[in-house]
Write a protein that holds these residues in place. Structure first.
Motif, PDB file in Angstrom:
ATOM      1  N   VAL A 102      62.411  95.890  21.330  1.00  0.00           N
ATOM      2  CA  VAL A 102      63.776  96.458  20.777  1.00  0.00           C
ATOM      3  C   VAL A 102      64.612  95.936  21.909  1.00  0.00           C
ATOM      4  O   VAL A 102      64.131  95.836  23.416  1.00  0.00           O
ATOM      5  CB  VAL A 102      63.826  97.673  20.958  1.00  0.00           C
TER       6      VAL A 102
ATOM      7  N   TYR B 157      68.055  96.490  24.049  1.00  0.00           N
ATOM      8  CA  TYR B 157      68.945  97.835  24.265  1.00  0.00           C
ATOM      9  C   TYR B 157      69.717  97.197  25.421  1.00  0.00           C
ATOM     10  O   TYR B 157      69.276  97.000  26.531  1.00  0.00           O
ATOM     11  CB  TYR B 157      68.099  99.028  24.550  1.00  0.00           C
TER      12      TYR B 157
ATOM     13  N   SER C 286      67.573 100.109  18.828  1.00  0.00           N
ATOM     14  CA  SER C 286      68.115  99.323  19.749  1.00  0.00           C
ATOM     15  C   SER C 286      69.385 100.068  20.008  1.00  0.00           C
ATOM     16  O   SER C 286      70.080  99.889  20.969  1.00  0.00           O
ATOM     17  CB  SER C 286      68.536  98.030  19.177  1.00  0.00           C
TER      18      SER C 286
END
Length: 185
Positions: A63, A65, A138
């Motif tokens: 993911v 972020y 995310s």
């Protein structure tokens, strides 16, 4: 938890699975695209206390972020009626992590998403589910690092209220706080 190589999965997949060929096909597809996931065969205890041996996928999904890459640890459990029913999905924090409850993950780590609630055979699959998780996580990561890990051998120590006798505060102008500026908590 028994990690099972894909080549052995057909042999060990319980006969109680109604749609064995579809289960094996989907797992193979996901594993070819997500090398950080592994098939497992383990005892799963449902909320009502019943236990069944289920096949699942466990590992991490990548993911992004705020421009940084994170690996979110997950477990996806396939019920015996899969793919006619949605998988049961959890995030799995490491000892240094805590679950961040949100509308997509409850305090126990169970993943709650409209994609799972509205699961429809022939329209939903494991690969698409993982893609949805990546997008959702995310935006709102389901895990974060713990300030005070639970491990007693850690270098961190979370003081109890009884251990805190006072707190030192520094002023920007380096002058001491006067009695009138103190706050009793």
């Amino acid at each position: 938890m028994t990690v099972t190589p894909v080549r052995d999965l057909k042999r060990v997949l319980p006969r109680t699975y109604c749609h064995r060929r579809e289960v094996l096909s989907e797992i193979s597809t996901v594993l070819s695209q997500h090398q950080s996931l592994q098939p497992v065969l383990d005892r799963f205890v449902f909320n009502d206390g019943t236990a069944r041996t289920l096949v699942g996928l466990t590992g991490t999904i990548e993911v992004f972020y705020e421009g940084k890459r994170y690996n979110i640890s997950v477990s996806l459990w396939l019920k015996e009626s899969y793919p006619r029913t949605a998988p049961i999905c959890y995030v799995k924090p490491t000892p240094e992590m805590v679950i961040v409850a949100s509308r997509h993950v409850n305090g126990s780590g169970e993943i709650l998403m409209p994609y799972l609630d509205e699961w429809t055979h022939m329209q939903c699959d494991l690969h698409s589910l993982i893609q949805v998780m990546k997008v959702v996580f995310s935006e709102v990561p389901p895990l974060r690092m713990c300030l005070y890990p639970k491990d007693s051998g850690s270098a961190y120590h979370k003081p109890s209220v009884e251990e805190i006798s006072h707190v030192m505060l520094d002023r920007e102008d380096d002058l001491p706080f006067s009695e009138h500026n103190e706050t009793v908590c």
